[in-house]
Write an enzyme that holds these catalytic residues in place. Structure first.
Site, PDB file in Angstrom:
ATOM      1  N   SER A 175       0.886  -1.019   0.013  1.00  0.00           N
ATOM      2  CA  SER A 175       0.056   0.053  -0.055  1.00  0.00           C
ATOM      3  C   SER A 175       0.932   1.472   0.071  1.00  0.00           C
ATOM      4  O   SER A 175       1.559   1.432  -0.898  1.00  0.00           O
ATOM      5  CB  SER A 175      -1.156  -0.019   1.157  1.00  0.00           C
ATOM      6  OG  SER A 175      -2.027   0.930   1.122  1.00  0.00           O
ATOM      7  N   ARG A 245     -11.960   6.797   9.427  1.00  0.00           N
ATOM      8  CA  ARG A 245     -11.286   5.666   9.456  1.00  0.00           C
ATOM      9  C   ARG A 245     -12.499   4.549   9.001  1.00  0.00           C
ATOM     10  O   ARG A 245     -12.091   3.612   8.384  1.00  0.00           O
ATOM     11  CB  ARG A 245     -10.946   5.307  10.963  1.00  0.00           C
ATOM     12  CG  ARG A 245     -10.674   3.770  11.270  1.00  0.00           C
ATOM     13  CD  ARG A 245      -9.344   3.334  10.429  1.00  0.00           C
ATOM     14  NE  ARG A 245      -8.801   2.134  10.894  1.00  0.00           N
ATOM     15  CZ  ARG A 245      -7.842   1.516  10.495  1.00  0.00           C
ATOM     16  NH1 ARG A 245      -6.940   2.064   9.571  1.00  0.00           N
ATOM     17  NH2 ARG A 245      -7.289   0.192  11.124  1.00  0.00           N
ATOM     18  N   ASP A 340      -8.751  -6.533  -4.870  1.00  0.00           N
ATOM     19  CA  ASP A 340      -8.426  -5.136  -4.338  1.00  0.00           C
ATOM     20  C   ASP A 340      -8.781  -4.206  -5.365  1.00  0.00           C
ATOM     21  O   ASP A 340      -8.349  -3.907  -6.168  1.00  0.00           O
ATOM     22  CB  ASP A 340      -6.782  -5.155  -4.357  1.00  0.00           C
ATOM     23  CG  ASP A 340      -5.966  -3.882  -3.570  1.00  0.00           C
ATOM     24  OD1 ASP A 340      -6.939  -3.022  -3.374  1.00  0.00           O
ATOM     25  OD2 ASP A 340      -4.845  -3.818  -3.297  1.00  0.00           O
ATOM     26  N   HIS A 373      -8.206  -5.228  -0.342  1.00  0.00           N
ATOM     27  CA  HIS A 373      -6.805  -4.736  -0.248  1.00  0.00           C
ATOM     28  C   HIS A 373      -6.013  -5.251   1.040  1.00  0.00           C
ATOM     29  O   HIS A 373      -4.826  -5.481   0.878  1.00  0.00           O
ATOM     30  CB  HIS A 373      -6.924  -3.049  -0.186  1.00  0.00           C
ATOM     31  CG  HIS A 373      -5.604  -2.453  -0.150  1.00  0.00           C
ATOM     32  ND1 HIS A 373      -4.665  -2.430  -1.077  1.00  0.00           N
ATOM     33  CD2 HIS A 373      -5.220  -1.577   0.751  1.00  0.00           C
ATOM     34  CE1 HIS A 373      -3.392  -1.629  -0.621  1.00  0.00           C
ATOM     35  NE2 HIS A 373      -3.901  -1.185   0.732  1.00  0.00           N
ATOM     36  N   ASP A 374      -6.887  -5.571   2.073  1.00  0.00           N
ATOM     37  CA  ASP A 374      -6.303  -5.995   3.248  1.00  0.00           C
ATOM     38  C   ASP A 374      -5.698  -7.239   3.018  1.00  0.00           C
ATOM     39  O   ASP A 374      -4.904  -7.786   3.949  1.00  0.00           O
ATOM     40  CB  ASP A 374      -7.613  -6.401   3.926  1.00  0.00           C
ATOM     41  CG  ASP A 374      -7.751  -5.469   5.359  1.00  0.00           C
ATOM     42  OD1 ASP A 374      -6.896  -4.339   5.465  1.00  0.00           O
ATOM     43  OD2 ASP A 374      -8.520  -5.869   6.386  1.00  0.00           O
TER      44      ASP A 374
END
Lengths: 400, 400
Positions: A175, A245, A340, A373-374
Site C-alpha cells: 500500500s 477511519r 483489491d 486490499h487488506d
C-alpha cells in the site's frame, strides 16, 4: 556493532479526551538528526527524528538489511507487540523468524514515516524554531510542513546511513509502503538490491484521492479539531477521525469479505427490528472507528493522506514512469490481489510495463484472493511463498 | 377528470443556517389522507400526506398511468424545473414528451417518498398527535417512525387509488426507485402491468450498508445535528450531511468516470503545490456536499438510507426471492450498467433468476457504460431505447 538504540523521545503522546481511555506513555526508540533535512516543499526540518525498530542481527559485511515500509496507519512495530495497543505486530506471518522477511536471517528495519505519530517528527511532536532548532513547547499540529512520499524515503535513507548500511538487500512494503518501496528504487537505485512493492501504485487514483478527501473533510468538520489546534486543550477530534477511519476501512475490504464477515446478519436480533446499530457491519465499523482514535493523531492522518494523494512517480520524472527506473540494476517483485479495488491489479501492471520498458529485472504476480486490499496484511499463503522465494533468491545472489 | 391538485402543505421548509442561502418557500402539491396508514413498524401515521407531480393526461379508461419512483435524494420533480434548486427535472431525457416515459402518451405520476423532505410526511413535516391527529407545532424530527420501502410503496398505492387508477401501465424506477418498483410488483401484482427496476437490487449489500453507515455516522457526529433536534433553533447539520453526500457521491461514479472528469488535474495550478483543495476532484466533491445541504433534510437522509438498508425482498417472502413473484402476470425489464459498483449487474441477475424461477415474463439487459451507478440518470442511448421499447410494447399490448 554500533549502538542502534538512538535517542529517546522527550515528548509524550498528547493527552486524550476524557471520554477515551488514556493511551500508555511510550518512549519510542529513535535517532535525531540535528541538522535535519530539506523537504520537497522547500522547508528545512531540523532537528528531525526518525523512530524505528530493528529485528535480527546485521551481519559482518552489513549486507543482510531489509527495510520494511509501513502503510498509512501502520508504524515501526511490524514484528512485535505494539507498545500502545498491545496488539501483535502488524505484518505477522510475513516478518518474523522463519517468515518470508526472515528475522533470523535478515536484519530488518522498520521506521515510522515522517509525519507519523509514533515518534518520528510529525504533527504530534514538539515544534521547533527553524532558526535555532529549539523546541517551542507546543506540538507542530497543522504548522507541520507538507511532506511527500519522497521526503519519507529520504528520512529513511538517513536512518539507513546512520545504521552504517550502504546497500539494502531489499525494500519491502504494501500500500503506501509500496509507494515508498518504488520511491526508494527510483531515488536510490544503487542502494536497493531488491524491491518488492505490494498492492500499490505509482500514483493515487482519482477515486482514492476522493475517499481521502472525505476522510479529511470529516476531520476538518469536527469542531473538536479546532482548526488543527485540538492539542491546546488536550481534546481529540474523535468523531471526525472515526468517520475517516470508517470510510477508509470499507475501501480496504472487498464486497465478498464484507458479506462473508457480516452479510446482512443482524446484531443480536432474530428478525428486522428498528433499533440503531442493528447490522453487524455497522457495529464493526463503529468499533474500528472508535479504537483507531485511541492510537492515531488526526493531524498525522491529514499529513499522510495528503502525501499519498500527491504521490505521482511519473510526474517526478517528466511524466514518463519508465524514466524513474532508467538503467536500474534493482530486481523487482510486484504483487497485487485480485479483489483489491483500492489498488487494483491494473495499477501494478502499469508499474510492470514501465519496468519492462526500462529493461528492469521484474516479476509480477496477481494473487487470487477475495479479501480486498487488506489481503496483503492477512494470511495469504501464495503471497507469502512468492515473497519468501524472491527474498531468498536475492539473498543467495548476494551470498547472504 | 377529478381535481388532482390535492391539499397544499401548511408547513414551510424549516429555516436554514445563516451561513447558507435561504431556500425558497415552496408549497408542494399534495394529497392528505386523514385516516393515515399502518406502517410496517406497527405505528399508524395519521394524517399522512403524499406530495406528488403528474405530467401528461390520464386517458378515458385510465389505462395509461406510469408511476416513476425516485432514488434516495430524488423527489417528485422528475420532469420539470425544480422549485427549490431551479435545476431541470432529474430524469431529463427519460421522462418527457417523446422520451421513453413519454408524457405526451402516458399519464406520469411521481411522488415524494414517505420520509422524504419535499412535502410528503417525513421528519421535516409537522408532527401530529397519534390520538387526535392534530399538529403539535414542531417537526417530527427523529420522532418520525421508521419506514420501509414497502411503506413508501403503500403510500404511493393510496395516491394511485386517490387518482382513480386501478392498474398502472408501468412502474419505473432506478436505484432506490428500482427497489420500490420491485416492491410494487411483489405487493400489488394485479395493479402493475409492466415493471422496470433499473440499476437496483432485491436487497442492499453489506458494502452499501457500510457506506450508508458512514454517512449516518457523519451526520450523528455533527454537533449541529443536536441529537436530531436541530430544527429547534433553525440550525442545519451542514458539515455532517455534506460529508455523507460526499462519500455517497463517490459510490455513484466509476473510477473511469472520476478519472475522466478530474484525473489528477490540479485546481488552477500547473504544478504540484501544497495548497488545500488543490485537486479538482476535491473541489467538486466539496461543492456536491455543500449544495446538497441546501435542499435536503438530514433526518430524512437518516430515515431513507435506513429504509434502503432494511430492504430485503426475499426476507419479506420467507427467504426465497422467487416467492415474491409467484404467479405474477407482470412483465419485467431489468437493466444494469456494467461499471455500476453500487448495484452491480450480478444483483440484477439475482432478481432475473428469481423471476425466471417464478416463470415470469422478464427481459434483462446490461448496458455497457463506464459512468458507474450515475449512468441511469445520464444520457445512455441504449438504455433509453431499451426502456422506450419496453414501455411501447406494454402500451400496445394494452391498446393504449
Amino acid at each position: 556493532m554500533p549502538d542502534f538504540a538512538g535517542g529517546r523521545s522527550a515528548l509524550s503522546l498528547l493527552p486524550v479526551d476524557a471520554d477515551l481511555a488514556p493511551l500508555p506513555d511510550v518512549d519510542h526508540q529513535r535517532v535525531v538528526f540535528e541538522d535535519g533535512m530539506l523537504l520537497d516543499c522547500g522547508t528545512v526540518l531540523a532537528p528531525m527524528a526518525v523512530a524505528y525498530r530493528t529485528y535480527g542481527r546485521l551481519n559482518a559485511d552489513r549486507s543482510n538489511a531489509v527495510l520494511v515500509c509501513h502503510a498509512l496507519t501502520g508504524d515501526q512495530y511490524v514484528a512485535e507487540t505494539h507498545p500502545v495497543t498491545g496488539r501483535e505486530g502488524w505484518w505477522k506471518g510475513v516478518v518474523g523468524p522463519g517468515d518470508p522477511v526472515d528475522t533470523s536471517r535478515f536484519f530488518v528495519i522498520c521506521a515510522n514515516v515522517l509525519g507519523g505519530c509514533m515518534g518520528s517528527t510529525g504533527p504530534r511532536e514538539e515544534m521547533t524554531d527553524p532558526a535555532t532548532g529549539r523546541g517551542l513547547g507546543r506540538p507542530w499540529g497543522t504548522d507541520f510542513p507538507h511532506v511527500t512520499i519522497r521526503d519519507m524515503v529520504r528520512a529513511q535513507a538517513k536512518l539507513v546511513e546512520h545504521l552504517g548500511i550502504k546497500r539494502l538487500l531489499a525494500v519491502v512494503g504494501g500500500s503506501m509502503g509500496g509507494m515508498q518501496a518504488l520511491e526508494w528504487a527510483a531515488t536510490y537505485p544503487e542502494r536497493v538490491f531488491a524491491c518488492a512493492p505490494i498492492a500499490t501504485a505509482a500514483h493515487h487514483s482519482a477515486q482514492n484521492i476522493a475517499f481521502d478527501e472525505v476522510g479529511r473533510a470529516a476531520i476538518h468538520s469536527d469542531p473538536a479539531w479546532k482548526g488543527g489546534r485540538y492539542w491546546e486543550d488536550g481534546s481529540v477530534p474523535a468523531q471526525g477521525l472515526s468517520v475517516a477511519r470508517m470510510v477508509a476501512h470499507i475501501t480496504y475490504l472487498s464486497e465478498a469479505a464484507l458479506t462473508r464477515k457480516f452479510g446482512r446478519r443482524l446484531q443480536g436480533a432474530k428478525a428486522l427490528t428498528f433499533l440503531e446499530d442493528v447490522f453487524q457491519v455497522e457495529s464493526y465499523l463503529r468499533h474500528q472507528g472508535s479504537t483507531f482514535v485511541r492510537r492515531f493523531d488526526a493531524n498525522s492522518y491529514l499529513t499522510i493522506t495528503r502525501a499519498m494523494d500527491y504521490f505521482d512517480l511519473a510526474a517526478e520524472h517528466g511524466g514518463e514512469l519508465s524514466t524513474a527506473f532508467q538503467n536500474t540494476a534493482t530486481r523487482f517483485l510486484l504483487a497485487s490481489f485480485s479483489s483489491d479495488w483500492l489498488f487494483p491489479t491494473e495499477e501494478s501492471r502499469e508499474v510492470v510495463r514501465a519496468l519492462n520498458k526500462a529493461a528492469a529485472n521484474v516479476s509480477f504476480v496477481e494473487i487470487a484472493s477475495d479479501k480486498g486490499h487488506d489481503a496483503f496484511l492477512l494470511d495469504e499463503p501464495e503471497f507469502r511463498q512468492t515473497l519468501a522465494g524472491f527474498l531468498r533468491g536475492a539473498a543467495e545472489k548476494l551470498g547472504v
